[in-house]
Design an enzyme around this catalytic site. Structure first.
Site, PDB file in Angstrom:
ATOM      1  N   LYS A   1       0.872  -1.168   0.000  1.00 17.30           N
ATOM      2  CA  LYS A   1       0.000   0.000   0.000  1.00 17.30           C
ATOM      3  C   LYS A   1       0.911   1.220   0.000  1.00 17.30           C
ATOM      4  O   LYS A   1       1.477   1.590   1.025  1.00 17.30           O
ATOM      5  CB  LYS A   1      -0.921   0.010   1.226  1.00 17.30           C
ATOM      6  CG  LYS A   1      -1.938   1.154   1.182  1.00 17.30           C
ATOM      7  CD  LYS A   1      -2.908   1.067   2.352  1.00 17.30           C
ATOM      8  CE  LYS A   1      -4.140   1.946   2.197  1.00 17.30           C
ATOM      9  NZ  LYS A   1      -3.894   3.347   1.952  1.00 17.30           N
TER      10      LYS A   1
ATOM     11  N   GLU B   1      -0.820   4.723  -8.117  1.00 15.84           N
ATOM     12  CA  GLU B   1      -0.540   5.619  -7.006  1.00 15.84           C
ATOM     13  C   GLU B   1       0.635   6.507  -7.419  1.00 15.84           C
ATOM     14  O   GLU B   1       1.621   6.013  -7.958  1.00 15.84           O
ATOM     15  CB  GLU B   1      -0.191   4.755  -5.776  1.00 15.84           C
ATOM     16  CG  GLU B   1      -0.207   5.478  -4.476  1.00 15.84           C
ATOM     17  CD  GLU B   1      -1.602   5.598  -3.828  1.00 15.84           C
ATOM     18  OE1 GLU B   1      -2.624   5.277  -4.479  1.00 15.84           O
ATOM     19  OE2 GLU B   1      -1.640   6.052  -2.678  1.00 15.84           O
TER      20      GLU B   1
HETATM   21  P1  ATP Z   1      -6.697   5.516   3.076  1.00 11.60           P
HETATM   22  O1  ATP Z   1      -7.198   6.617   3.922  1.00 11.60           O
HETATM   23  O2  ATP Z   1      -6.281   4.297   3.835  1.00 11.60           O
HETATM   24  O3  ATP Z   1      -5.699   5.926   2.041  1.00 11.60           O
HETATM   25  P2  ATP Z   1      -8.869   5.632   1.249  1.00 11.60           P
HETATM   26  O4  ATP Z   1     -10.215   5.847   1.814  1.00 11.60           O
HETATM   27  O5  ATP Z   1      -8.202   6.759   0.536  1.00 11.60           O
HETATM   28  O6  ATP Z   1      -7.933   5.003   2.341  1.00 11.60           O
HETATM   29  P3  ATP Z   1      -9.175   2.941   0.553  1.00 11.60           P
HETATM   30  O7  ATP Z   1      -9.934   2.371  -0.551  1.00 11.60           O
HETATM   31  O8  ATP Z   1      -9.686   2.731   1.899  1.00 11.60           O
HETATM   32  O9  ATP Z   1      -8.953   4.472   0.220  1.00 11.60           O
HETATM   33  O10 ATP Z   1      -7.699   2.373   0.537  1.00 11.60           O
HETATM   34  C1  ATP Z   1      -7.112   2.144  -0.672  1.00 11.60           C
HETATM   35  C2  ATP Z   1      -6.262   3.340  -1.071  1.00 11.60           C
HETATM   36  O11 ATP Z   1      -4.911   2.978  -0.942  1.00 11.60           O
HETATM   37  C3  ATP Z   1      -6.465   3.658  -2.525  1.00 11.60           C
HETATM   38  O12 ATP Z   1      -7.413   4.678  -2.702  1.00 11.60           O
HETATM   39  C4  ATP Z   1      -5.098   4.066  -3.016  1.00 11.60           C
HETATM   40  O13 ATP Z   1      -4.938   5.461  -2.981  1.00 11.60           O
HETATM   41  C5  ATP Z   1      -4.145   3.495  -2.009  1.00 11.60           C
HETATM   42  N1  ATP Z   1      -3.296   2.402  -2.509  1.00 11.60           N
HETATM   43  C6  ATP Z   1      -1.968   2.316  -2.336  1.00 11.60           C
HETATM   44  N2  ATP Z   1      -1.488   1.192  -2.862  1.00 11.60           N
HETATM   45  C7  ATP Z   1      -2.525   0.517  -3.390  1.00 11.60           C
HETATM   46  C8  ATP Z   1      -2.654  -0.712  -4.059  1.00 11.60           C
HETATM   47  N3  ATP Z   1      -1.615  -1.504  -4.292  1.00 11.60           N
HETATM   48  N4  ATP Z   1      -3.891  -1.077  -4.468  1.00 11.60           N
HETATM   49  C9  ATP Z   1      -4.971  -0.312  -4.225  1.00 11.60           C
HETATM   50  N5  ATP Z   1      -4.899   0.868  -3.585  1.00 11.60           N
HETATM   51  C10 ATP Z   1      -3.690   1.297  -3.165  1.00 11.60           C
END
Ligand code: ATP
Length: 557
Positions: A249, A299
């Site tokens: 992530k 990302e």
């Molecule tokens: P957070 O606050 O944890 O970043 P969020 O609400 O923005 O979460 P989530 O869907 O909960 O979004 O978490 C996934 C987020 O993580 C994605 O929106 C993306 O920006 C990020 N990310 C980083 N690496 C990855 C990956 N390998 N696959 C998917 N998402 C990823």
């Protein structure tokens, strides 16, 4: 004569009084049914958020326009705001007191929803020198045509906070019901088009067939799939029952990239076009011909000269920059890592299983890196991978179910994020206090609130001045100042607009705030410019964390 805005406001009033989802859906769907296509588009756009971003009207501008159109007194407004706690209702109360409601109502020729929508759209299109004065004049014109009960909702629409307790998902359900189409078909078409009004029109005019025929459109961003939460890699393996794909992530900002006809456009997580701010992303994609006719997700990470990830705050500067971009790109280069492919060679791939999409992505990505991935069912191997991710400065892992398809706009359990800072909360700044000493000119001590789905409002759960840099305090003060709705000495209350990620040591039960909770040692980790206030955490989540931490802590004997 078309559908009046006054009538729409009556619907809003009625919706505000309802609690049951079914009743809300029924009432709205009955209303939608009787609208013409033009009216339907106007009503859907006015009733859902997103519109206010294009309008970009601050509270300060609203006040100026109100003063121009009415005998509007700010002091009286502040008193009314103290009583109601809501900007729209307070404005209504002030106007009614000054003019008397009956008289005012008679004096106005009803404004139709289509007139209102087209006026606001015109306002959003005014750009360039002198635009502020022009927009203000136009806004005054619109206010001049509305009565106090309408102003209440108009102000809320302008500020992007309708507060009728109706989220986009419910509007979508009501639309599906109004035009008698299955909700899942409607939802999928909506997530692909990213445009609720457009989907509503398709449902009305072409029915199920039309919706089923909805595909992606180049340069029209698709709503992103979101991840659920897991507390450990073990939880992921248990839940997925067997193998899982673990990806790093990355601690950056999500982008969706469209590459068609030799042109590249880049969209942010909030689906805003950020192409001009990220020239190096555009360049690297353009240099990869195998990605032509594709929609990709990835990302963007800011890196220092040695290639190590830089803090998210720095990165956000890049996303907002539209002038002097080249220079900024030299100062703070970004790197793109891809993690999904939604369209390949012009064909929608979201219904393919994850593993197949990933293979396709790797095949097409050329020299653009694809996020590291480990497919395993071995807990120790997964733990090691998780540790290595944190050691490299990433946030943790996103686990993906191997057979899962891509569900646009859905936060489900096919993607699960495992983060070290799992319990951080995304909260909304609803007020603050001017600081002391060095900080005396900045609003630097912030009231942090969670969403309260039961009221559609916000519940304060903490206050902090920790975590931000001087530059951030200064920038945030500039933004918050435009949105101040009430002052109490050095304390101000603002229209909610900014989301911050907040770390804390503990959630405590406390009578300090009406929410009943208070965060202990809250500190801001980062400003989430990429999140809308509706995406902030809810008071239910705060309650759940409270309960969970109690479970994890040993009980007193
Ligand atoms: P957070 O606050 O944890 O970043 P969020 O609400 O923005 O979460 P989530 O869907 O909960 O979004 O978490 C996934 C987020 O993580 C994605 O929106 C993306 O920006 C990020 N990310 C980083 N690496 C990855 C990956 N390998 N696959 C998917 N998402 C990823």
């Amino acid at each position: 004569m078309g559908e009046s805005f006054e009538n729409l406001c009556r619907l809003y009033e009625a919706l505000e009084r309802l609690n049951s989802r079914n009743e809300i859906i029924d009432l709205m769907s009955g209303y939608f049914k009787q609208l013409t296509c033009e009216e339907l588009e106007a009503v859907v756009r006015l009733s859902t958020t997103g519109f206010e971003e294009a309008l970009n009207v601050s509270w300060a501008t609203v006040v100026e326009a109100l003063k121009g159109a009415y005998d509007f007194d700010l002091e009286e407004f502040r008193k009314a705001f103290d009583e109601t706690g809501d900007v729209g209702s307070a404005v209504k109360a002030v106007l009614e007191r000054r003019q008397g409601p009956r008289q005012t109502l008679l004096a106005f020729k009803p404004l139709t929803v289509t007139e209102l929508y087209s006026s606001l759209r015109e306002i959003s299109r005014v750009k360039g020198p002198g635009s502020r004065t022009k927009r203000l004049r136009m806004l005054k014109g619109v206010f001049g045509k509305t009565s106090p009960p309408e102003v209440k909702y108009l102000v809320r629409i302008l500020l992007g906070d309708l507060r009728i307790g109706v989220k986009e998902g419910l509007v979508a359900r009501a639309l599906a019901k109004a035009f008698q189409v299955p909700y899942d078909v409607f939802e999928k078409a909506f997530m692909l088009s990213g445009d609720l009004a457009e989907t509503a029109l398709t449902a009305k005019v072409k029915g199920v067939e039309g919706l089923l025929g909805t595909s992606y459109r180049p340069f029209n961003p698709i709503k992103p799939m979101l991840a659920g939460m897991a507390y450990s890699v073990r939880e992921v393996l248990d839940e997925f029952k067997g193998e899982a794909a673990f990806e790093y992530k990355l601690d950056g900002a999500r982008v969706q990239i469209h590459f068609f006809d030799g042109r590249v456009r880049v969209f942010s997580r909030r689906l805003k076009d950020v192409t001009v701010s990220l020239p190096e992303v555009v360049a690297v994609v353009k240099k990869t011909p195998s990605l032509e006719n594709c929609v990709l997700e990835g990302e963007v990470v800011a890196v220092d000269s040695s290639g190590r990830p830089l803090p998210f705050q720095e990165l956000m500067h890049r996303f907002k920059r539209v002038k002097g971009v080249e220079e900024e790109a030299r100062r703070l280069p970004v790197r793109l890592y891809l993690f999904d492919i939604l369209v390949a060679d012009g064909v929608l791939t979201i219904d393919m299983p994850y593993l197949k999409r990933r293979r396709l992505l790797v095949e097409k990505a050329g020299s653009i890196p694809v996020v590291d991935c480990l497919i395993t069912q071995d807990i120790e191997e997964a733990e090691r991978f998780y540790k290595s991710s944190l050691e490299m400065g990433h946030e943790g892992l996103v686990a993906k179910r191997l057979g899962s398809t891509y569900h646009p706009g859905v936060r489900g359990r096919d993607w699960l994020k495992v983060k070290a800072t799992l319990d951080n909360l995304d909260l909304v700044i609803v007020g603050g206090e001017y600081g002391y000493g060095r900080r005396y000119r900045w609003i630097s001590d912030y009231y942090l609130a969670a969403l309260d789905p039961s009221t559609g409002g916000f519940a304060v759960v903490g206050k902090t001045f920790k975590g931000l840099t001087d530059t951030e305090f200064e920038g945030l003060t500039r933004i918050l100042k435009k949105d101040i709705v009430r002052r109490e000495g050095r304390r101000v209350w603002v229209n909610p607009r900014v989301v911050v990620e907040v770390a804390y040591n503990e959630v405590q039960k406390s009578p300090k705030y009406p929410s009943g909770f208070a965060l202990r040692f809250a500190r801001i980790v980062r400003i989430r410019w990429d999140k809308r206030v509706e995406e902030a955490d809810t008071i239910d989540r705060v309650r759940e964390i409270y309960r969970k931490q109690f479970e994890r802590k040993s009980m007193p004997p």
